[in-house]
Design an enzyme around this catalytic site. Structure first.
Site, PDB file in Angstrom:
ATOM      1  N   CYS A 147      48.981  92.095  11.583  1.00 34.90           N
ATOM      2  CA  CYS A 147      48.315  91.398  12.209  1.00 34.90           C
ATOM      3  C   CYS A 147      50.115  90.197  12.218  1.00 34.90           C
ATOM      4  O   CYS A 147      50.055  89.924  10.430  1.00 34.90           O
ATOM      5  CB  CYS A 147      47.009  90.657  12.093  1.00 34.90           C
ATOM      6  SG  CYS A 147      47.289  88.704  12.443  1.00 34.90           S
TER       7      CYS A 147
ATOM      8  N   THR B 101      42.941  85.726   6.044  1.00 40.57           N
ATOM      9  CA  THR B 101      43.091  84.826   7.037  1.00 40.57           C
ATOM     10  C   THR B 101      41.413  84.966   7.390  1.00 40.57           C
ATOM     11  O   THR B 101      40.866  84.080   8.182  1.00 40.57           O
ATOM     12  CB  THR B 101      43.593  86.216   7.839  1.00 40.57           C
ATOM     13  OG1 THR B 101      43.169  87.350   7.741  1.00 40.57           O
ATOM     14  CG2 THR B 101      45.255  86.009   7.458  1.00 40.57           C
TER      15      THR B 101
ATOM     16  N   HIS C 167      39.598  93.776  -0.814  1.00 38.58           N
ATOM     17  CA  HIS C 167      40.188  93.911   0.564  1.00 38.58           C
ATOM     18  C   HIS C 167      41.585  94.244   0.931  1.00 38.58           C
ATOM     19  O   HIS C 167      42.527  93.830   0.058  1.00 38.58           O
ATOM     20  CB  HIS C 167      39.587  92.292   0.973  1.00 38.58           C
ATOM     21  CG  HIS C 167      39.546  92.593   2.283  1.00 38.58           C
ATOM     22  ND1 HIS C 167      41.129  92.631   3.102  1.00 38.58           N
ATOM     23  CD2 HIS C 167      38.162  92.424   3.641  1.00 38.58           C
ATOM     24  CE1 HIS C 167      40.435  92.388   4.876  1.00 38.58           C
ATOM     25  NE2 HIS C 167      39.252  92.178   4.540  1.00 38.58           N
TER      26      HIS C 167
ATOM     27  N   GLU D  41      43.760  93.702   3.013  1.00 36.65           N
ATOM     28  CA  GLU D  41      44.376  92.498   2.802  1.00 36.65           C
ATOM     29  C   GLU D  41      45.100  91.990   1.916  1.00 36.65           C
ATOM     30  O   GLU D  41      45.751  91.458   2.018  1.00 36.65           O
ATOM     31  CB  GLU D  41      43.950  91.399   4.179  1.00 36.65           C
ATOM     32  CG  GLU D  41      44.724  89.980   4.398  1.00 36.65           C
ATOM     33  CD  GLU D  41      43.923  89.055   5.226  1.00 36.65           C
ATOM     34  OE1 GLU D  41      43.214  89.541   6.322  1.00 36.65           O
ATOM     35  OE2 GLU D  41      44.867  87.956   5.134  1.00 36.65           O
TER      36      GLU D  41
ATOM     37  N   CYS E  24      42.226  81.829   9.968  1.00 38.86           N
ATOM     38  CA  CYS E  24      43.144  82.120  11.977  1.00 38.86           C
ATOM     39  C   CYS E  24      42.480  81.300  12.466  1.00 38.86           C
ATOM     40  O   CYS E  24      41.145  81.568  12.351  1.00 38.86           O
ATOM     41  CB  CYS E  24      43.877  84.032  11.740  1.00 38.86           C
ATOM     42  SG  CYS E  24      41.726  85.169  12.034  1.00 38.86           S
TER      43      CYS E  24
ATOM     44  N   HIS F 268      39.222  97.153  10.673  1.00 39.79           N
ATOM     45  CA  HIS F 268      37.468  97.923  10.064  1.00 39.79           C
ATOM     46  C   HIS F 268      36.751  98.102  10.954  1.00 39.79           C
ATOM     47  O   HIS F 268      35.665  96.799  10.858  1.00 39.79           O
ATOM     48  CB  HIS F 268      36.891  96.318   8.928  1.00 39.79           C
ATOM     49  CG  HIS F 268      37.891  96.509   7.624  1.00 39.79           C
ATOM     50  ND1 HIS F 268      37.913  95.621   6.590  1.00 39.79           N
ATOM     51  CD2 HIS F 268      38.083  97.982   6.889  1.00 39.79           C
ATOM     52  CE1 HIS F 268      38.536  96.354   5.631  1.00 39.79           C
ATOM     53  NE2 HIS F 268      38.679  97.147   5.835  1.00 39.79           N
TER      54      HIS F 268
ATOM     55  N   CYS G   7      40.197  90.278  18.454  1.00 44.80           N
ATOM     56  CA  CYS G   7      40.844  89.236  18.161  1.00 44.80           C
ATOM     57  C   CYS G   7      42.012  89.767  18.631  1.00 44.80           C
ATOM     58  O   CYS G   7      42.220  90.506  19.143  1.00 44.80           O
ATOM     59  CB  CYS G   7      41.245  88.495  17.038  1.00 44.80           C
ATOM     60  SG  CYS G   7      41.784  89.888  15.871  1.00 44.80           S
TER      61      CYS G   7
HETATM   62  S1  SF4 Z   1      44.470  87.540  10.791  1.00 41.15           S
HETATM   63 FE1  SF4 Z   1      43.055  86.995  12.418  1.00 41.15          FE
HETATM   64  S2  SF4 Z   1      43.975  87.774  14.627  1.00 41.15           S
HETATM   65 FE2  SF4 Z   1      45.322  88.433  12.700  1.00 41.15          FE
HETATM   66  S3  SF4 Z   1      43.799  90.615  12.888  1.00 41.15           S
HETATM   67 FE3  SF4 Z   1      42.656  88.885  10.906  1.00 41.15          FE
HETATM   68  S4  SF4 Z   1      40.966  87.883  11.909  1.00 41.15           S
HETATM   69 FE4  SF4 Z   1      42.078  89.432  13.815  1.00 41.15          FE
END
Ligand code: SF4
Length: 307
Positions: free
Chosen positions: A96, A164, A124, A126, A194, A41, A12
């Site tokens: 991101c 996301t 995770h 994120e 996303c 990852h 992506c």
């Molecule tokens: S949020 Fe979506 S676009 Fe951004 S790194 Fe993760 S998977 Fe990719």
């Protein structure tokens, strides 16, 4: 054997940008460049960057004074940003932009006096980054059933944000459970799943209608790759996650006429080709690509790396 490739699949825009940041930093500043956590990852990506001079660390105290430091695509808690500032480390942030957007939404809701619920998976990076970006308590919910056990009065003003890379359907169900338990719930207009996650998930659903088995190329710790495999299972297909062609178990495709093949957002296309080669060692293979969305999204690099 027919192999049908999902479209879109694999990298992506956020992953392309993150890898680009490390590669350009190596070109511009020279090796080593320090990267906090796996940049994305995928072990193949990480090993490729290691070979070019990137050093991956768990925490900032492993970074020597003054060394160029990259934050991974998953984002970081505020404490890490502040720690880097205090140490005057030159930082390139590969978070991101779609993850940064979730951070901004979370802060906005909390500043307006709402109690924040983050829909995501514990542990995770994120999720750890988002929880650590927002001042004040963040309630993490990973499944619909967990909404019931939130220790909050039902008239609490709630706002939700989401990781996301979840499954669109899981998120939808959790949001519905929040709205049924609490009287005042708001969230972003569209869930934060996303564009890349949504496109890959709907492509896999289409693929499952024409395939007998689903193979997903991706790392075991890749959230979006795991969701793709789960969608295959929901659609009733034997579905397997494999890091590369070496992990293909011939019994998965024995007697199978049509194999559906996709890749998570952090898996390079060369690994998909490697799986096709591994299938070719088992049977005669015809490869076709499904019709699907062509993505043309690009994210800008940090100013320090723009030419
Ligand atoms: S949020 Fe979506 S676009 Fe951004 S790194 Fe993760 S998977 Fe990719």
């Amino acid at each position: 054997m027919r192999v049908i490739l999902a479209q879109p699949r694999g990298f992506c825009a956020g992953v392309v940008r993150a890898i680009d940041i490390v590669e350009r930093a190596l070109e511009k500043f020279g090796a080593p460049v320090y990267v906090r956590h796996e940049i994305v990852h995928n072990q193949h990506v990480v090993n490729g960057l290691k070979a070019k001079g990137a050093r991956f660390v768990d925490e900032l105290d492993e970074v020597p004074a003054g060394a160029v430091t990259v934050f991974s695509a998953h984002g970081v808690p505020r404490a890490v940003v502040e720690d880097a500032k205090a140490r005057k480390l030159p930082v390139l942030d590969a978070t991101c932009p779609l993850v940064s957007k979730v951070h901004a939404q979370g802060k906005h809701y909390v500043n307006r006096g709402r109690t924040l619920v983050l829909i995501g998976h514990a542990g995770h990076p994120e999720v750890e980054g988002t929880m650590g970006q927002v001042q004040g308590p963040v309630h993490l919910v990973g499944a619909e059933e967990e909404v019931e056990s939130l220790d909050l009065p039902t008239d609490t003003p709630i706002a939700y944000v989401t990781q996301t890379t979840l499954s669109v359907d899981d998120t939808k169900n959790i949001i519905a459970a929040l709205k049924s338990r609490f009287s005042d719930v708001i969230g972003p207009d569209t869930a934060d799943i996303c564009y890349a996650t949504q496109h890959r998930q709907s492509a896999v659903r289409d693929l499952c209608r024409v395939a007998d088995v689903l193979l997903v190329v991706g790392a075991k710790n890749s959230s979006n790759s795991n969701r793709l495999r789960e969608i295959g299972i929901e659609e009733g297909l034997p579905s397997y996650l494999l890091a590369d062609g070496s992990e293909l178990d011939p019994s998965w495709v024995r007697g199978v006429q049509t194999v559906g093949l996709t890749a998570g957002a952090s898996a390079p296309e060369e690994l998909v080709l490697g799986v096709i080669d591994a299938l070719r060692r088992i049977a005669d293979v015809e490869v076709v690509e499904m019709d699907g969305i062509t993505e043309d999204i690009e994210f800008r690099l940090p100013a320090a790396l723009r030419i």
